[in-house]
Design an enzyme around this catalytic site. Sequence first.
Site, PDB file in Angstrom:
ATOM      1  N   LYS A   1       0.842  -1.205   0.000  1.00 38.82           N
ATOM      2  CA  LYS A   1       0.000   0.000   0.000  1.00 38.82           C
ATOM      3  C   LYS A   1       0.874   1.250   0.000  1.00 38.82           C
ATOM      4  CE  LYS A   1      -3.932   1.939   2.614  1.00 38.82           C
ATOM      5  NZ  LYS A   1      -4.816   1.723   3.778  1.00 38.82           N
TER       6      LYS A   1
ATOM      7  N   SER B   1      -9.644   1.435   2.831  1.00 36.95           N
ATOM      8  CA  SER B   1      -8.808   2.232   1.956  1.00 36.95           C
ATOM      9  C   SER B   1      -7.709   1.409   1.282  1.00 36.95           C
ATOM     10  CB  SER B   1      -8.144   3.349   2.770  1.00 36.95           C
ATOM     11  OG  SER B   1      -7.294   2.794   3.771  1.00 36.95           O
TER      12      SER B   1
ATOM     13  N   SER C   1      -9.892  -1.092   7.062  1.00 34.74           N
ATOM     14  CA  SER C   1      -9.356  -0.901   5.715  1.00 34.74           C
ATOM     15  C   SER C   1      -8.570  -2.077   5.147  1.00 34.74           C
ATOM     16  CB  SER C   1      -8.483   0.355   5.680  1.00 34.74           C
ATOM     17  OG  SER C   1      -9.270   1.487   5.922  1.00 34.74           O
TER      18      SER C   1
END
Length: 481
Positions: free
Chosen positions: A79, A154, A178
Site C-alpha cells: 500500500k 482504503s 481498511s
Amino acid sequence: MDLNVLTVEAVRTAVVERVLNPVALVEEHYKKIEAEDANIGAFLTLTKERALAKAHEVQKAADKGEALGPLAGVPIAVKDAMVMKGVRSTAGSKILDNFVSPYDCTAVKRLEDAGAIVLGKTNCDEFAMGSSNENSGYWPVKNPRDTSRVPGGSSGGSAAAVAADFAVAALGSDTGGSIRQPAAYCGVVGLLPTYGRVSRYGLIAFASSLDHIGPITKTVKDAAILLHHIAGRDEMDSTSAAVPVPNYEEEIGKSVRGLRVGIPKEYFGEGLDPEVRAAVEAAIQRLAKDCECEIVEISLPHTEYAIPCYYIIAPAEASANLARFDGVRYGYRASNVKTLSEMYRRTRDEGFGAEVKRRIMLGTYALSAGYYDAYYRKAQQVRTLLTRDFEQAFGKVDAIVCPTTPTTAFKLGEKTDDPVGMYLNDIYTVTADLVGVPGISVPCGNSKEGLPIGLQILGKHFDESTVLRLAHAYEHSRAAV
C-alpha cells in the site's frame, strides 16, 4: 504460467526446490499488470528495477545452491501509505505527489529481508481515509470481481492487486476496517493484527492509536506466513509490543474442536443485507457442525456507539497528524504565492482532497477549546466501554464471529454524496480497531450477482493464533464441499 493458483506457500516451495525462476515469475506478473491494470487502477507506482534486481539476486543464490530466505521470490504489493527508500510514496495524496522516502517501512523491510519481492505501491484512499477507494488523489480503483463496483477502502488497491493476480500477496493498513472490508469485497483474506503486534514505523500516519499494518492474501495460511515475518518488537516504534511471536504457520494446524465461538446479537440487526446474513449464518453452522465449535450468543451492548466514537477519535488524530503537510517540509507546495500564510493555505487547499479536508475540519472542531470535553474526551470514555464489552465477552468465548460488511460491494459513485452512508460500511469493523484486538476476514460465499461475502473472526489481544486457526479450519471445511 497460471498466476491465479500461486500462493505464498507454493511460490516459496517452488523457488527453494529450484523449479520456479523468480525472474520469470516477476516478469510474468508485470506482463499481467501492464495488460490489465489500466482497467483496475490498483497500482500508483511500479518498482520494476528494484523488483528485478531482487529477483536476480534470489535466482543467483539459488543457482549457487545457497540457503534462500523463507519468502524467497514471493512477489508482493505494498500500500502506498508505507514508505520505501528511494521510491515515491504518496499515501494516495497529491500533497505528497513527489515525496521520495529516505528510509524503508519496517514491515516492508522485514518481508524483503525474508526474500519477498515488492512489485509496486498500490492505490489507496487519500491518507487511508475512505471505505470505497474512490477518495484517492489519483484515480479510483475498480473491483476485479465486477469493475462497475468499488473494491472497498482504503486498502482497495492492495486487495484488488491480490484478487486480480497482479501479486501473490500484499500489505495493507487498517484504521477502521481498511484491510478486512476490501478483502471481503474482493473475495480475498485480510488480517488485522493486534495493535502493537506489527511496527507502524514507516506507515504514513492517519490516526496513530488506530493504525495497523497487516497482510492481504489468497489463503489464511499465507496470511499466517506473512504475519510471522512482519510481527514483533521494533525499536523504531515505541508502540510495538515486546510480546513473543508464535509460529503461526504451525499454530493454524491445531484443532479447533471445542472452541467457544461468540455470536454478537448486535451485529445481526437492521441494515444487514439478507444475502450477507444467510452466508454468515451458514458459515456459523459450518463452524458448529464440521469444525465442532460451540456456538454461544453474546452481547456487545455499546456497539451502536462505535461509529460515532470512531468518527470523533480518528479525525481528531488525523487533524494533528496532517498538520505537518504544509508545503514546507514534504511534497507539494503551491506556486506564485506572496506570503507565508498564503503558501500554507493554498498548499493545503490544493494538495488535500475533499474527504481529507472534511475529516481535518471535524477533528479540529472536536479538539477545539470548549468542545474537547464534549466530544473527544467523551469518545475516549466510550472507547473504554467498548473495550470492556470485549473483555467481558472474551471471558465467555475464545473468538467472536460476525459479518465483515453489512452489504456486498456497491457501485462506483453510489455513495459519494452520502458520507454518513459511506461511513456505515465500516460498522462491523471499526470496533476492533478502537479496542485493538485482532481480526480476519475470510471469504464465506457469494451473492446471487456473484459478489464476494466476508466472514469476520475477532480474537483476544495478541491471540492471532486462535483467529487464524479458526479461519483456516473454516476455509478447509468450505473447500472440502
